[in-house]
Design a protein around this motif. Sequence first.
Motif, PDB file in Angstrom:
ATOM      1  N   GLN A 148      -7.611   7.486  -0.007  1.00 15.84           N
ATOM      2  CA  GLN A 148      -7.688   6.023  -0.062  1.00 15.84           C
ATOM      3  C   GLN A 148      -8.365   5.478   1.189  1.00 15.84           C
ATOM      4  O   GLN A 148      -9.207   4.586   1.123  1.00 15.84           O
ATOM      5  CB  GLN A 148      -6.291   5.422  -0.187  1.00 15.84           C
ATOM      6  N   GLY A 176     -11.193   1.704  -2.851  1.00 16.50           N
ATOM      7  CA  GLY A 176      -9.760   1.754  -2.613  1.00 16.50           C
ATOM      8  C   GLY A 176      -9.087   2.662  -3.612  1.00 16.50           C
ATOM      9  O   GLY A 176      -9.740   3.443  -4.305  1.00 16.50           O
ATOM     10  N   PRO A 198       3.454   0.738  -5.565  1.00 18.94           N
ATOM     11  CA  PRO A 198       2.547   1.884  -5.387  1.00 18.94           C
ATOM     12  C   PRO A 198       3.182   3.230  -5.731  1.00 18.94           C
ATOM     13  O   PRO A 198       2.459   4.203  -5.937  1.00 18.94           O
ATOM     14  CB  PRO A 198       2.196   1.827  -3.892  1.00 18.94           C
ATOM     15  N   ARG A 204       0.819  -1.214   0.000  1.00 15.21           N
ATOM     16  CA  ARG A 204       0.000   0.000   0.000  1.00 15.21           C
ATOM     17  C   ARG A 204       0.853   1.264   0.000  1.00 15.21           C
ATOM     18  O   ARG A 204       0.329   2.360   0.172  1.00 15.21           O
ATOM     19  CB  ARG A 204      -0.911  -0.006   1.224  1.00 15.21           C
ATOM     20  N   GLU A 263     -11.760   3.299   1.262  1.00 18.65           N
ATOM     21  CA  GLU A 263     -11.740   1.941   1.817  1.00 18.65           C
ATOM     22  C   GLU A 263     -12.869   1.756   2.813  1.00 18.65           C
ATOM     23  O   GLU A 263     -13.488   0.693   2.882  1.00 18.65           O
ATOM     24  CB  GLU A 263     -10.390   1.656   2.470  1.00 18.65           C
ATOM     25  N   ARG A 315      -2.295   0.814  -4.262  1.00 22.21           N
ATOM     26  CA  ARG A 315      -1.962   0.370  -2.912  1.00 22.21           C
ATOM     27  C   ARG A 315      -2.747  -0.896  -2.597  1.00 22.21           C
ATOM     28  O   ARG A 315      -3.940  -0.983  -2.888  1.00 22.21           O
ATOM     29  CB  ARG A 315      -2.293   1.464  -1.895  1.00 22.21           C
ATOM     30  N   ARG A 316      -2.083  -1.814  -1.986  1.00 17.95           N
ATOM     31  CA  ARG A 316      -2.690  -3.123  -1.747  1.00 17.95           C
ATOM     32  C   ARG A 316      -3.838  -3.024  -0.756  1.00 17.95           C
ATOM     33  O   ARG A 316      -3.721  -2.398   0.294  1.00 17.95           O
ATOM     34  CB  ARG A 316      -1.628  -4.099  -1.217  1.00 17.95           C
ATOM     35  N   GLY A 317      -4.950  -3.672  -1.094  1.00 18.57           N
ATOM     36  CA  GLY A 317      -6.099  -3.735  -0.210  1.00 18.57           C
ATOM     37  C   GLY A 317      -6.161  -5.077   0.499  1.00 18.57           C
ATOM     38  O   GLY A 317      -5.312  -5.951   0.313  1.00 18.57           O
ATOM     39  N   HIS A 324      -5.368   5.125  -4.315  1.00 21.25           N
ATOM     40  CA  HIS A 324      -4.125   5.735  -3.858  1.00 21.25           C
ATOM     41  C   HIS A 324      -4.413   6.802  -2.817  1.00 21.25           C
ATOM     42  O   HIS A 324      -5.556   7.191  -2.588  1.00 21.25           O
ATOM     43  CB  HIS A 324      -3.392   6.399  -5.037  1.00 21.25           C
TER      44      HIS A 324
END
Length: 653
Positions: A608, A617, A458, A290, A612, A442-444, A619
């Motif tokens: 972000q 989600g 990212p 992320r 979320e 970015r990783r969720g 950046h």
Amino acid sequence: MPRNLLKRWHGMHGIAWAAALVLIAAALMAYNLALGIAGLVLAAGCGFYTYLAERAFRREFKNYLGTMSYRIKKVGSEVIHELPLGIILFNDERVVEWHNPFVASMMEEESVIGVPLMELFPTLAQAKDRPGKMEIAIGADIYELLYRPAEKLLYVRDITEMWQLSKQYEEEKPALGIVFIDNLDEVTQSMDDQQRTTLLSRVTSEITEWSQRENLYLKRLNSDRFLLITDQQALRQLELSKFIILDEVREMTGDLKIPMTLSIGFAAGASSIQELGQWAQVSLDMALGRGGDQAAVKVGERTSFYGGKSNAVEKRTRVRARVVAHALRDMIRESEKVVIVGHKMPDMDAIGAAVGVAKMASHLGKEAYIVLEGINPAIQKMMEMIKEDERLYRRFISPEQSLALVDGRTLVVVVDTHKASMLKEPRILSQTGRVVVVDHHRRGEEFISHAVLVYMEPYASSACELVTELLQYIHDRLVLDIREATVLLAGITVDTKSFALRTGARTFEAASFLRRNGADTAMVQRMLKEDLEEYLKKADIIKHAEVLYGHVALAVTEPGKRYSQLLIAQSADTLLNMTGIYASFVIGERQDGLVGISARSLGQMNVQVVMERMGGGGHLTNAACQQEGSVQDVEEKLKRVLQQIHEEEGLFE
């Protein structure tokens, strides 16, 4: 007494024996009168004795049962009064009719007879007429209610001690954490040994002081990685403090003009230590995926994120890009065919990245196919340009065709997303064990976990930038066609807002490579041109904007009017250009019936995190989500989320 006990002579056998004796005595009288009279007297005596014995038995048995009944009632009454358990009987109106002393002592009253049950236990209102168990707190004690509406009965059990033991057990469960210095190599690359040692010493000292302050066991694993061991109670306090060590290290190194940040992965609630360690590593991977400068905490099924206030730091070296490119090259060569898939409602970045991966496959002699669900307004002009090249356009297939095409020897490359739910046809992922993910988001929490190769950066401006870097290492003599180079450049241009946002040195290097391969900037500008009608629609959306918290612009479209996702996103970009606006949100009903939200910021606010919480989600500066319902409902939900974040930690840095 029961009748079978009173009628002890079943079949009157006692009378039969008496009759038999009389007959025998009568028979004796025929032979001898004296013996017969003696027999009759004996028979009468036996009968009288039997009668007296029977009467005495019945009297004593009755007295025994009476005594036993009294004893049982007395013991039962004492048990009910002395039980460490509350018993309440209530009537049809749910008013208490009787209770044992436990209830009175629990309520600290002499009696609660006549008091409505709902007044004593308001929680029961949720149960209505359904039997069941529930827990309530009265003062410092915890009680369990066993509700039996059919019998008009309520049991109350004190579970305070058990609850405290359970709480203590949960709080003392181990929690494992990993602290990672995000960009140590990049920051210290130009330093000499003394400067590097001094900097590491200061950062390590800061982390050590924090661990001692928070009662954590700290063990340094190597120069940029630390192990933390604690319990769930201490972890809960860390979450309440929002992992303040992230801010402390960032500010401390910022004062030294050295941008250094930390990433933290924490885990708790696993069934074994081995699983706990795996969870901690996964949490760290999520924090790094992320963008770093944040903490990811996984407790059971819950995953929470803290921090993430700064943009991902661009990596100066291309070592990882070269390693990934060589691994991807080998996987393409080992596969029979390659299928590239992007997210639903693809944009220019997704299409451009897919075209770039398809070029890799074709250069290595493999058939490549790009999954396209349909042409939306965001890619219409790009697809018109691609159609001019029949060789390139015939690579596009429908999601239905991809299902029939993918098998165990097929390599599936997912671009511009890492979530299976974002694919139009996620079932293709289960048809092969060869999956590659190339993404810049970015990783969720959701992630394609069985991917054999993951390239997520990212810091990158776009998926097209990542694919362009990979193209440079796939083969030395790889040459792009003009249209292939142009669609890749268009993807970068769109995601960077014409190189204005999230643009690093490597972004310009990728664009330079594409220009050397013939990318046409004039063609890119033609693809990005707006229609007058679309521009007026965007102006209509913007005129409904309001400013929240002094620096947040929120525009909500009129109910019943539908807009493309591209137009909603462009409206958010335009709002961000207004003076004094740090972040912008545009809510509008999309053409597919869903309500879309586009969120943009200049970096002072992490959109972000907001998206979320809304189920989406993206950046730190660019995020989005889709919701079902009306635009008014989504607007209210977004305002509630903004209010929560404002009260918890503030919206702006």
